[in-house]
Design an enzyme around this catalytic site. Structure first.
Site, mmCIF file in Angstrom:
data_model
loop_
_atom_site.group_PDB
_atom_site.id
_atom_site.type_symbol
_atom_site.label_atom_id
_atom_site.label_comp_id
_atom_site.label_asym_id
_atom_site.label_seq_id
_atom_site.Cartn_x
_atom_site.Cartn_y
_atom_site.Cartn_z
ATOM 1 N N GLU A 1 2.492 -12.202 -21.579
ATOM 2 C CA GLU A 1 3.093 -12.218 -20.248
ATOM 3 C C GLU A 1 3.849 -13.515 -19.999
ATOM 4 O O GLU A 1 4.580 -13.634 -19.033
ATOM 5 C CB GLU A 1 1.996 -12.096 -19.183
ATOM 6 C CG GLU A 1 1.145 -10.854 -19.344
ATOM 7 C CD GLU A 1 0.060 -10.769 -18.302
ATOM 8 O OE1 GLU A 1 0.209 -9.980 -17.360
ATOM 9 O OE2 GLU A 1 -0.947 -11.483 -18.431
ATOM 10 N N HIS B 1 0.816 -1.208 0.000
ATOM 11 C CA HIS B 1 0.000 0.000 0.000
ATOM 12 C C HIS B 1 0.854 1.263 0.000
ATOM 13 O O HIS B 1 0.526 2.255 -0.639
ATOM 14 C CB HIS B 1 -0.888 0.019 1.254
ATOM 15 C CG HIS B 1 -2.288 -0.335 0.953
ATOM 16 N ND1 HIS B 1 -3.010 -1.219 1.711
ATOM 17 C CD2 HIS B 1 -3.104 0.083 -0.032
ATOM 18 C CE1 HIS B 1 -4.215 -1.331 1.198
ATOM 19 N NE2 HIS B 1 -4.292 -0.559 0.140
HETATM 20 C C1 PEP Z 1 1.977 -7.169 -16.264
HETATM 21 O O1 PEP Z 1 2.047 -8.335 -15.860
HETATM 22 O O2 PEP Z 1 2.957 -6.539 -16.726
HETATM 23 C C2 PEP Z 1 0.708 -6.444 -16.214
HETATM 24 C C3 PEP Z 1 0.588 -5.262 -16.787
HETATM 25 O O3 PEP Z 1 -0.323 -7.011 -15.520
HETATM 26 P P1 PEP Z 1 -0.387 -7.003 -13.911
HETATM 27 O O4 PEP Z 1 0.726 -6.123 -13.407
HETATM 28 O O5 PEP Z 1 -1.722 -6.512 -13.541
HETATM 29 O O6 PEP Z 1 -0.158 -8.449 -13.615
HETATM 30 MG MG MG Z 2 0.239 -9.421 -15.448
#
Ligand code: PEP
Ligand code: MG
Length: 552
Positions: free
Chosen positions: A409, A183
């Protein structure tokens, strides 16, 4: 002497250290001298007083600060907390001890769950201390007030304190605990506060002048006159950058490079527009429902999406379907215990097993899109196979959302980017997870933070793979991980083929200024220098040297 940690943003501050007041001593476990009923009354009155005070403070701040304080007040009123206090009182201890033990139990439970929930543990420790302070008529541990601006150093900062910090007095925040998703980090980013979390800085001396450099994740003690002059020059450059006229993202040769916002709630939309976001590159819908017990209705979702779209008439808005799992568990999606949740049923995998939830979300989004002039696109998280990409695009189109894409990802998706892009309309690279999976380094674990670096040439090579696929097929390739918020890395990503960049709105000015200084050809050369390195640190240095050679 230099200490290091994880910097939040790019700010730099100079000032004297002031430590947060130490936590109160653990209450005695000796038997109470009054009845358990009387102790229960004392505990309930104290909790009610703290909840009232939190709500009063919530009324004085906006945005996530208000939400954090209201959530804390609600936690105090949770009947489960009350019954746990009763159970401890049944042992004949004082109200102070029962409150201490009840909250410690919850804290241990959250810490054991890891990820997002473990990072909420600081909220509970803070609440316990506040209630005990009321019971013992002592002042709650909190932010010091030395009477002049200072660098606040704390073991871990309570969200209630971060949310209401006096920004005229607090020049920077350094915490020993906490990761980039704590946070403290989230609120600091939102307030453009200079901050370093998870710092090994327990040796910092009260009153000593330090330079806190968030961009380099470094705290420098005993700075020389030159150090101070360099830091002051950086501060001035950042102020000038923030004050520069807001223009559309563009390279020095005029190549457009749309700069978009990452948002987790429609509440942040107005600020994103003010900071020049040209649209939304990632709307993290799961952030809306982290506390929901049941799947949200189509109507509730449509309202939220309509509010978001209303802020971006005529603009591109990329909405990501629910990315549940790992550090973002949703009670209504998945939920079975997994040994390795980051490698389990998360993202699109969880949604496929709960297809009605996905279809409701797509219906809600299509409904909101039909009533707005925003150009809505939808994308799926954690895609690993071409078949998943194809399936998702088909479901999205059936739901009336013609532009469907995938997040890249997972390394497998990057390596097969040409096939992926053959079945969808665009790709958006999530560098946070792509780095986690490429380097096999948990993004929430401080111990492997060094490996969690998107500058690593292995990650950059995967980005290049996707960039080249996008160029070959004439399809857009956005970046929506935190990497896009680092101005020099943004140049590298553009050099590797990114066609838009999406980031926390507070990072837009820095990236806009940096992109305007290089041409597309120079960005490609800077990227080539980074790609050629053996590791992240060398890649960063090589890109810096190449950029300096162009910029003089
Ligand atoms: C990421 O994995 O880079 C992304 C943008 O998704 P999150 O951070 O929400 O997993
Ligand atoms: Mg992600």
């Amino acid at each position: 002497m230099e200490y290091s940690g994880t910097g939040v943003g790019r700010g730099i501050a100079i000032g004297p250290v002031a430590w947060m007041s130490p936590p109160m001593p653990e209450p005695s476990a000796a038997p109470s001298l009054v009845t358990a009923e009387r102790e229960l009354e004392r505990a309930q009155d104290a909790a009610a007083e703290v909840a009232r005070e939190l709500r009063r403070r919530a009324g004085t701040v906006d945005g996530s600060g208000r939400e954090v304080l209201e959530a804390q007040a609600l936690m105090l009123e949770d009947p489960a907390v009350d019954s746990s206090v009763r159970e401890h009182l049944a042992r004949g201890v004082t109200a102070e001890r029962a409150v201490f033990d009840a909250f410690a139990g919850y804290r241990a439970l959250l810490m054991g769950m890891g990820g997002y929930l473990a990072e909420r543990a600081a909220d509970l420790a803070d609440l316990s201390q506040r209630v005990i302070a009321v019971l013992t008529h002592s002042s709650p541990p909190g932010v010091p007030d030395p009477g002049h601006p200072f660098v606040l150093v704390a073991n871990d900062l309570a969200p209630a304190d971060t949310a209401t910090l006096d920004l005229e007095q607090v020049l920077a925040v350094v915490t020993l605990e906490g990761g980039p998703t704590s946070h403290t980090a989230i609120l600091a980013r939102e307030k453009s506060l200079v901050a370093i979390v998870g710092a090994d800085a327990s040796g910092l001396v009260e009153g000593a002048t330090v330079i806190v450099d968030a961009e380099r994740g470094r705290i420098l003690t005993d700075p020389t006159a030159e150090d101070v002059a360099a830091a002051t020059a950086r501060q001035e450059a950042l102020v000038a950058e923030a004050a520069a006229p807001i223009t559309a993202g563009r390279l020095a040769d005029g190549t457009p490079m749309p700069l978009l916002a990452n948002l987790g709630s429609p509440d942040g939309a107005a600020e994103a527009v003010r900071l020049g976001a040209e649209g939304v590159g990632l709307f993290r819908t799961e952030f809306l429902f982290l506390d929901a017990e049941a799947a949200p209705t189509v109507e509730a979702q449509r309202d939220a999406y309509e509010r978001l779209l209303a802020a971006f008439p005529g603009r591109k808005v990329v909405v990501r379907v629910l990315d549940a799992g790992a550090d973002k568990p949703l009670a209504f999606l998945g939920g079975a215990h997994e040994e390795n949740p980051a490698l389990g049923l998360r993202g699109i995998r969880a949604l496929r097993r709960a297809e009605p939830v996905l279809r409701d979300q797509l219906d809600a989004l299509a409904g909101a899109a039909a009533r707005s002039s925003a150009k809505v696109e939808v994308m799926a998280p954690m895609i690993a196979t071409v078949e998943e990409a194809d399936w998702f695009a088909a479901v999205a189109r059936e739901s009336g959302l013609p532009v469907a894409g995938v997040m890249i990802e997972v390394p497998a998706a990057a390596l097969l980017a040409r096939r992926m892009l053959g079945v969808v309309d665009f790709a958006s690279i999530g560098t946070n997870d792509l780095t986690q999976y490429t380097m096999a380094a948990d993004r929430l674990l401080g111990g492997v933070a060094e490996l969690q670096d998107p500058w690593h040439p292995a990650v950059l090579r995967l980005v290049r793979e996707v960039g080249e696929a996008g160029a070959a097929l004439g399809k857009p390739v956005g970046i929506c991980g935190e990497a896009a918020a680092d101005p020099l890395l943004a140049v590298v990503l553009v050099g590797l083929g990114a066609t838009s960049l999406s980031m926390s709105p507070s990072a837009l000015a820095g990236v806009r200024a940096q992109l305007a200084r290089v041409t597309a050809a120079q960005a490609r050369e800077i990227a080539a220098a980074a790609l050629d390195a053996d590791d992240a640190a060398t890649a960063r240095r090589a890109a810096r040297a190449a950029a300096d050679a162009f910029l003089g």
